[in-house]
Design a protein around this motif. Structure first.
Motif, mmCIF file in Angstrom:
data_model
loop_
_atom_site.group_PDB
_atom_site.id
_atom_site.type_symbol
_atom_site.label_atom_id
_atom_site.label_comp_id
_atom_site.label_asym_id
_atom_site.label_seq_id
_atom_site.Cartn_x
_atom_site.Cartn_y
_atom_site.Cartn_z
ATOM 1 N N UNK A 212 -0.833 19.672 1.514
ATOM 2 C CA UNK A 212 0.051 18.519 1.364
ATOM 3 C C UNK A 212 -0.469 17.322 2.152
ATOM 4 N N UNK A 213 -0.957 17.590 3.359
ATOM 5 C CA UNK A 213 -1.490 16.506 4.181
ATOM 6 C C UNK A 213 -2.739 15.904 3.542
ATOM 7 N N UNK A 214 -3.610 16.768 3.005
ATOM 8 C CA UNK A 214 -4.821 16.285 2.346
ATOM 9 C C UNK A 214 -4.479 15.448 1.125
ATOM 10 N N UNK B 252 0.845 -1.199 0.000
ATOM 11 C CA UNK B 252 0.000 0.000 0.000
ATOM 12 C C UNK B 252 0.880 1.249 0.000
ATOM 13 N N UNK B 253 1.937 1.212 0.816
ATOM 14 C CA UNK B 253 2.814 2.385 0.924
ATOM 15 C C UNK B 253 3.500 2.688 -0.402
ATOM 16 N N UNK B 254 3.784 1.654 -1.190
ATOM 17 C CA UNK B 254 4.464 1.871 -2.476
ATOM 18 C C UNK B 254 3.622 2.705 -3.437
ATOM 19 N N UNK C 217 -5.583 11.604 0.541
ATOM 20 C CA UNK C 217 -6.407 11.257 -0.614
ATOM 21 C C UNK C 217 -5.711 10.279 -1.549
ATOM 22 N N UNK C 218 -4.382 10.147 -1.422
ATOM 23 C CA UNK C 218 -3.667 9.175 -2.247
ATOM 24 C C UNK C 218 -3.955 7.744 -1.814
ATOM 25 N N UNK C 219 -4.551 7.578 -0.639
ATOM 26 C CA UNK C 219 -4.897 6.255 -0.132
ATOM 27 C C UNK C 219 -6.388 6.013 -0.333
ATOM 28 N N UNK D 98 7.649 11.455 -1.324
ATOM 29 C CA UNK D 98 7.643 12.546 -0.361
ATOM 30 C C UNK D 98 6.371 12.675 0.450
ATOM 31 N N UNK D 99 5.419 11.766 0.278
ATOM 32 C CA UNK D 99 4.171 11.826 1.052
ATOM 33 C C UNK D 99 4.470 11.640 2.532
#
Length: 340
Positions: A265-267, A246-248, A271-273, A253-254
């Motif tokens: 940046x946090x949002x 999942x992390x990949x 949202x990338x997950x 830089x997330x």
């Protein structure tokens, strides 16, 4: 940053929504989701009131009073355990104090082994009050503290979950019972790991739920079958061991460091997950209000509940549902999606 330790509630919530990759990664990495939700402007009003906390502690103390005689009576009644200790003696209540969580886990395992031997040799009851168990989650230990574990004269280990919500006329709130079952399943799973290293140990797939009876403070018990919850929890833990996959998928830089990233940046990192939001998340996840806001903003049908989402199949947005209802072919335009 220091990882936020997983507990039984967090693991039970993961088991209740195993398809949420967002929660799987954040919990597996020990991210403080409450702090993330606060930084995103969607804090969750979690926490137990002081009144409810005091009431729960008072009820638990009553159940365990006098060497846990009332509790042992409920175990004997509902679990079909053999009779009491010879001569009516009180149950063994070992001291589980030790230095640090690792020491407490080791002391609990030793007490369980001693209790199993005492059951075989003397027919003794043993009550472990707030033992500490460990469960490997994504390569790191999660420390779990059930309300009690009882070892009966037959050598069987029973997880006891004590809750302050009432059982009225033989029934209780289904959602609360379900949450207690998922939490108990986590404890049973951790006990199974200890039982593998203990001769003649028996755990089973049942837990005892103890609640106030009707409108009194008298305890009543009921056996909870946690086989389904155990299976789901095992599958989810298997997925957590592959958390790197999942992390990949995260962009380079997330970060979920609330002190070192802007809100945008946090949002973007969150949202990338992919999330699997459902209204039930509101009672179990600190990020639920943020996920609900995004689901509603995108017109996703999952905000209406899992049953609706399942019934609609490939129609994932309200605009697509309305277009299908009107018999329109193709996808709705952006203006139509916005109006829906």
């Amino acid at each position: 940053m220091a990882a936020r330790p997983l507990d039984a509630r967090a693991l039970a919530a993961l088991a209740a929504n195993p398809g949420c990759r967002r929660r799987a990664l954040l919990d597996g990495a020990g991210v403080d989701k409450g702090a993330v939700a606060e930084a995103l402007g969607s804090p969750a009003p979690f926490g137990q009131s002081q009144f409810a906390f005091a009431r729960g502690n008072a009820f638990e103390a009553r159940v365990k009073a006098d060497g846990g005689r009332a509790l042992l009576g409920l175990v004997r009644e509902h679990r079909g355990a053999p009779g009491g200790a010879p001569g009516g003696a009180a149950a063994r209540v070992p001291d589980l104090a030790a230095a640090g969580p690792e020491g407490r886990v080791a002391r609990t395992a030793l007490a369980l082994r001693e209790a199993t031997r005492a059951a075989a040799d003397e027919g003794a009851w043993t009550l472990l009050d707030h033992p500490l168990l460990a469960l490997d989650v994504a390569g790191s230990p999660a420390y779990l503290e059930p309300d009690a574990v009882v070892v009966d004269p037959g050598g069987r280990w029973t997880v006891v979950e004590i809750k302050s919500f009432p059982v009225i006329d033989g029934s209780a709130d289904a959602a609360k019972v379900g949450a207690a079952a998922r939490q108990s399943a986590v404890y049973v799973l951790a006990l199974e790991r200890v039982a593998l290293r203990t001769e003649d140990a028996r755990t089973g797939d049942r837990a005892l739920l103890v609640c106030p009876k009707d409108f009194s403070n008298l305890p009543t018990g009921s056996v909870v079958d946690v086989r389904k919850q155990l299976a789901v929890t095992r599958r989810q833990l298997d997925r957590l061991t592959r958390i790197e996959e999942i992390a990949d998928a995260l962009p380079e830089g997330a970060s979920f460091d609330v002190s070192g990233r802007s809100g945008e940046e946090l949002s973007a990192a969150v949202e990338a997950l992919p999330a699997a939001y459902a209204p039930e998340c509101l009672a179990a996840c600190e990020l639920a209000f943020h996920c609900r806001q995004r689901a509603r903003g995108a017109g996703l049908v999952e905000s209406l509940g899992r049953s609706v989402r399942g019934d609609l199949g490939g129609l994932t947005t309200a605009a697509a549902v309305l277009a299908a209802a009107r018999g329109e072919a193709g996808h709705p335009t952006k203006s139509e999606a916005k109006r829906s």
